[in-house]
Scaffold this motif. Structure first.
Motif, PDB file in Angstrom:
ATOM      1  N   THR A 111       1.919  -3.338  -0.552  1.00  0.00           N
ATOM      2  CA  THR A 111       0.778  -3.218   0.332  1.00  0.00           C
ATOM      3  C   THR A 111      -0.062  -2.035  -0.106  1.00  0.00           C
ATOM      4  O   THR A 111       0.393  -1.155  -0.828  1.00  0.00           O
ATOM      5  N   GLY A 112      -1.322  -1.990   0.365  1.00  0.00           N
ATOM      6  CA  GLY A 112      -2.208  -0.924  -0.041  1.00  0.00           C
ATOM      7  C   GLY A 112      -2.951  -1.314  -1.300  1.00  0.00           C
ATOM      8  O   GLY A 112      -2.551  -2.199  -2.044  1.00  0.00           O
ATOM      9  N   ALA A 113      -4.075  -0.627  -1.551  1.00  0.00           N
ATOM     10  CA  ALA A 113      -4.947  -0.993  -2.665  1.00  0.00           C
ATOM     11  C   ALA A 113      -4.488  -0.352  -3.963  1.00  0.00           C
ATOM     12  O   ALA A 113      -5.193   0.449  -4.570  1.00  0.00           O
ATOM     13  N   VAL A 114      -3.274  -0.659  -4.375  1.00  0.00           N
ATOM     14  CA  VAL A 114      -2.758  -0.194  -5.660  1.00  0.00           C
ATOM     15  C   VAL A 114      -2.061  -1.351  -6.362  1.00  0.00           C
ATOM     16  O   VAL A 114      -1.696  -2.351  -5.746  1.00  0.00           O
ATOM     17  N   ARG A 115      -1.922  -1.186  -7.657  1.00  0.00           N
ATOM     18  CA  ARG A 115      -1.193  -2.161  -8.468  1.00  0.00           C
ATOM     19  C   ARG A 115      -0.042  -1.416  -9.134  1.00  0.00           C
ATOM     20  O   ARG A 115      -0.228  -0.306  -9.641  1.00  0.00           O
ATOM     21  N   ILE A 116       1.117  -2.035  -9.142  1.00  0.00           N
ATOM     22  CA  ILE A 116       2.305  -1.405  -9.704  1.00  0.00           C
ATOM     23  C   ILE A 116       2.691  -2.100 -11.008  1.00  0.00           C
ATOM     24  O   ILE A 116       2.759  -3.328 -11.077  1.00  0.00           O
ATOM     25  N   ARG A 117       2.929  -1.291 -12.033  1.00  0.00           N
ATOM     26  CA  ARG A 117       3.490  -1.800 -13.287  1.00  0.00           C
ATOM     27  C   ARG A 117       4.835  -1.109 -13.488  1.00  0.00           C
ATOM     28  O   ARG A 117       4.903   0.118 -13.490  1.00  0.00           O
ATOM     29  N   ALA A 118       5.908  -1.887 -13.650  1.00  0.00           N
ATOM     30  CA  ALA A 118       7.241  -1.309 -13.785  1.00  0.00           C
ATOM     31  C   ALA A 118       7.978  -1.947 -14.958  1.00  0.00           C
ATOM     32  O   ALA A 118       7.899  -3.159 -15.173  1.00  0.00           O
ATOM     33  N   ASP A 140       6.712  11.781  -0.375  1.00  0.00           N
ATOM     34  CA  ASP A 140       5.363  12.317  -0.555  1.00  0.00           C
ATOM     35  C   ASP A 140       4.407  11.138  -0.731  1.00  0.00           C
ATOM     36  O   ASP A 140       4.830   9.973  -0.717  1.00  0.00           O
ATOM     37  N   ASP A 141       3.127  11.449  -0.951  1.00  0.00           N
ATOM     38  CA  ASP A 141       2.148  10.409  -1.221  1.00  0.00           C
ATOM     39  C   ASP A 141       2.317   9.882  -2.637  1.00  0.00           C
ATOM     40  O   ASP A 141       2.647  10.637  -3.562  1.00  0.00           O
ATOM     41  N   ALA A 142       2.067   8.597  -2.821  1.00  0.00           N
ATOM     42  CA  ALA A 142       1.987   7.982  -4.149  1.00  0.00           C
ATOM     43  C   ALA A 142       0.514   7.737  -4.439  1.00  0.00           C
ATOM     44  O   ALA A 142      -0.163   7.036  -3.685  1.00  0.00           O
ATOM     45  N   LEU A 143       0.010   8.330  -5.512  1.00  0.00           N
ATOM     46  CA  LEU A 143      -1.414   8.294  -5.807  1.00  0.00           C
ATOM     47  C   LEU A 143      -1.711   7.436  -7.030  1.00  0.00           C
ATOM     48  O   LEU A 143      -0.902   7.378  -7.971  1.00  0.00           O
ATOM     49  N   PRO A 144      -2.860   6.765  -7.043  1.00  0.00           N
ATOM     50  CA  PRO A 144      -3.263   6.035  -8.250  1.00  0.00           C
ATOM     51  C   PRO A 144      -3.266   6.975  -9.454  1.00  0.00           C
ATOM     52  O   PRO A 144      -3.735   8.113  -9.367  1.00  0.00           O
ATOM     53  N   GLY A 145      -2.701   6.514 -10.553  1.00  0.00           N
ATOM     54  CA  GLY A 145      -2.551   7.338 -11.748  1.00  0.00           C
ATOM     55  C   GLY A 145      -1.160   7.930 -11.903  1.00  0.00           C
ATOM     56  O   GLY A 145      -0.802   8.386 -12.996  1.00  0.00           O
ATOM     57  N   VAL A 153      13.710   3.842 -16.155  1.00  0.00           N
ATOM     58  CA  VAL A 153      12.781   2.997 -15.395  1.00  0.00           C
ATOM     59  C   VAL A 153      11.456   3.740 -15.316  1.00  0.00           C
ATOM     60  O   VAL A 153      11.432   4.925 -14.945  1.00  0.00           O
ATOM     61  N   LEU A 154      10.360   3.080 -15.653  1.00  0.00           N
ATOM     62  CA  LEU A 154       9.022   3.641 -15.508  1.00  0.00           C
ATOM     63  C   LEU A 154       8.247   2.811 -14.488  1.00  0.00           C
ATOM     64  O   LEU A 154       8.257   1.581 -14.548  1.00  0.00           O
ATOM     65  N   VAL A 155       7.580   3.489 -13.572  1.00  0.00           N
ATOM     66  CA  VAL A 155       6.784   2.831 -12.536  1.00  0.00           C
ATOM     67  C   VAL A 155       5.409   3.481 -12.513  1.00  0.00           C
ATOM     68  O   VAL A 155       5.293   4.670 -12.179  1.00  0.00           O
ATOM     69  N   ALA A 156       4.385   2.723 -12.878  1.00  0.00           N
ATOM     70  CA  ALA A 156       3.015   3.231 -12.909  1.00  0.00           C
ATOM     71  C   ALA A 156       2.243   2.699 -11.713  1.00  0.00           C
ATOM     72  O   ALA A 156       2.308   1.512 -11.392  1.00  0.00           O
ATOM     73  N   VAL A 157       1.518   3.591 -11.048  1.00  0.00           N
ATOM     74  CA  VAL A 157       0.696   3.236  -9.886  1.00  0.00           C
ATOM     75  C   VAL A 157      -0.764   3.255 -10.325  1.00  0.00           C
ATOM     76  O   VAL A 157      -1.281   4.301 -10.722  1.00  0.00           O
ATOM     77  N   ASP A 158      -1.425   2.104 -10.267  1.00  0.00           N
ATOM     78  CA  ASP A 158      -2.810   1.984 -10.717  1.00  0.00           C
ATOM     79  C   ASP A 158      -3.734   1.682  -9.551  1.00  0.00           C
ATOM     80  O   ASP A 158      -3.326   1.105  -8.535  1.00  0.00           O
ATOM     81  N   GLU A 159      -5.008   2.037  -9.715  1.00  0.00           N
ATOM     82  CA  GLU A 159      -6.036   1.566  -8.796  1.00  0.00           C
ATOM     83  C   GLU A 159      -6.071   0.049  -8.874  1.00  0.00           C
ATOM     84  O   GLU A 159      -6.063  -0.536  -9.960  1.00  0.00           O
ATOM     85  N   ALA A 160      -6.096  -0.626  -7.723  1.00  0.00           N
ATOM     86  CA  ALA A 160      -6.186  -2.080  -7.726  1.00  0.00           C
ATOM     87  C   ALA A 160      -7.605  -2.515  -8.045  1.00  0.00           C
ATOM     88  O   ALA A 160      -8.576  -1.971  -7.521  1.00  0.00           O
ATOM     89  N   LEU A 176      -6.344  -7.832  -6.657  1.00  0.00           N
ATOM     90  CA  LEU A 176      -6.234  -8.040  -5.217  1.00  0.00           C
ATOM     91  C   LEU A 176      -6.522  -9.480  -4.829  1.00  0.00           C
ATOM     92  O   LEU A 176      -6.535  -9.831  -3.656  1.00  0.00           O
ATOM     93  N   GLY A 177      -6.795 -10.314  -5.825  1.00  0.00           N
ATOM     94  CA  GLY A 177      -7.031 -11.727  -5.548  1.00  0.00           C
ATOM     95  C   GLY A 177      -8.488 -12.069  -5.412  1.00  0.00           C
ATOM     96  O   GLY A 177      -8.845 -13.203  -5.103  1.00  0.00           O
ATOM     97  N   GLY A 178      -9.382 -11.118  -5.693  1.00  0.00           N
ATOM     98  CA  GLY A 178     -10.812 -11.389  -5.620  1.00  0.00           C
ATOM     99  C   GLY A 178     -11.311 -12.086  -6.866  1.00  0.00           C
ATOM    100  O   GLY A 178     -10.592 -12.242  -7.844  1.00  0.00           O
ATOM    101  N   ARG A 179     -12.564 -12.487  -6.864  1.00  0.00           N
ATOM    102  CA  ARG A 179     -13.148 -13.143  -8.002  1.00  0.00           C
ATOM    103  C   ARG A 179     -14.232 -12.256  -8.599  1.00  0.00           C
ATOM    104  O   ARG A 179     -14.988 -11.603  -7.892  1.00  0.00           O
ATOM    105  N   GLY A 180     -14.265 -12.214  -9.913  1.00  0.00           N
ATOM    106  CA  GLY A 180     -15.272 -11.407 -10.593  1.00  0.00           C
ATOM    107  C   GLY A 180     -16.640 -12.032 -10.456  1.00  0.00           C
ATOM    108  O   GLY A 180     -16.788 -13.196 -10.128  1.00  0.00           O
ATOM    109  N   ALA A 181     -17.654 -11.208 -10.730  1.00  0.00           N
ATOM    110  CA  ALA A 181     -19.037 -11.707 -10.614  1.00  0.00           C
ATOM    111  C   ALA A 181     -19.336 -12.712 -11.704  1.00  0.00           C
ATOM    112  O   ALA A 181     -18.810 -12.601 -12.796  1.00  0.00           O
TER     113      ALA A 181
END
Length: 251
Positions: A2-9, A178-183, A234-241, A246-251
């Motif tokens: 949940t939340g506007a992030v993308r996880i790569r692990a 703590d907080d998990a931040l994009p990047g 184990v590496l877990v990267a938190v990215d801006e979604a 998020l399931g949207g469509r590009g222009a």
């Protein structure tokens, strides 16, 4: 997630160059945002069984929706594994044990849960921050001012744990949140990595944009350093979604 992030692990384990049996295990529940590394105690019987018991407990745990309740559930799973390993050790009349470090990421937060000397770090804004503190005799000596951190690195008692899962009927489990931040890039590892690779090299590798390439490079570096122990990462990267993720469509 949940939340506007993308996880790569990504995760990998390697027996190293000296050990016949790999006593490390890892847990990767990407869909729930839960990962862990467990390192069986090589100086005791059935370290691989003990680390596997820890991972099995984490793989089976049901996580509530609330972040703090989910963190407590992870810690409870570690306590459950402790009871199982302790009971089996009494049955076999052999001491058994394992380390564990677990990471939960959800709702813009993270928690690290650990026992022993497997570690968690986060690379944030190019700086590597340790999230855990080893439960080891050598770390206790550092804390008491008896030796320096530099002396601790090659100390002959460096692998003697002050706390581990399964070696006693009761267990203290440490938790940090703590907080998990994009990047952010989180690292979980057994001491097979930290015994061969210094934190500056770890930080430089985690800065790579490709987490799989970073994982491969860390494993290769441990092997180049002689890899006297099993190595698990184990590496877990938190990215801006992005709109697409998020399931949207590009222009």
């Amino acid at each position: 997630m949940t939340g506007a992030v993308r996880i790569r692990a990504v995760a990998a384990t390697h027996p190293g160059l000296k050990r016949r049996i790999n006593e490390d295990r890892f847990c990767a529940r990407d869909d729930l945002g839960l990962w862990a590394v467990a390192d069986g105690m090589g100086g005791h019987a059935h370290g691989d069984w003990a680390s596997n018991a820890v991972v099995q407990a984490l793989e089976a745990v049901a996580l509530p929706g609330d972040f703090h309740d989910a963190t407590r559930a992870v810690a409870d799973a570690v306590h459950s594994a402790n009871r199982r390993i302790w009971s089996e050790a009494q049955r076999r009349t052999q001491q058994m044990g394992s380390t564990v470090v677990a990471l939960l990421v959800r709702d813009g937060c993270f928690s690290a849960v650990w026992v022993g000397d497997s570690r968690a770090y986060v690379l944030r804004d190019g700086v590597l921050h340790p999230l855990t503190r080893d439960h080891s005799q050598v770390q206790e000596m550092v804390d008491r001012g008896l030796i320096t951190a530099e002396e601790a690195r090659d100390h002959p008692r460096g692998h003697v744990l002050a706390r581990a899962v399964g070696v006693g009927a009761r267990l203290a489990v440490d938790v940090v949140t703590d907080d998990a931040l994009p990047g952010d890039v989180f690292l979980l590892c057994s001491d097979g990595l930290t015994a061969t690779t210094d934190e500056a090299a770890i930080a430089a590798t985690l800065a790579l944009a490709d987490v799989q390439a970073a994982l491969d490079q860390l494993i290769a570096g441990a092997l180049a350093g002689g890899a006297p122990d099993n190595v698990t990462i184990v590496l877990v990267a938190v990215d801006e979604a992005t709109a697409l993720s998020l399931g949207g469509r590009g222009a």
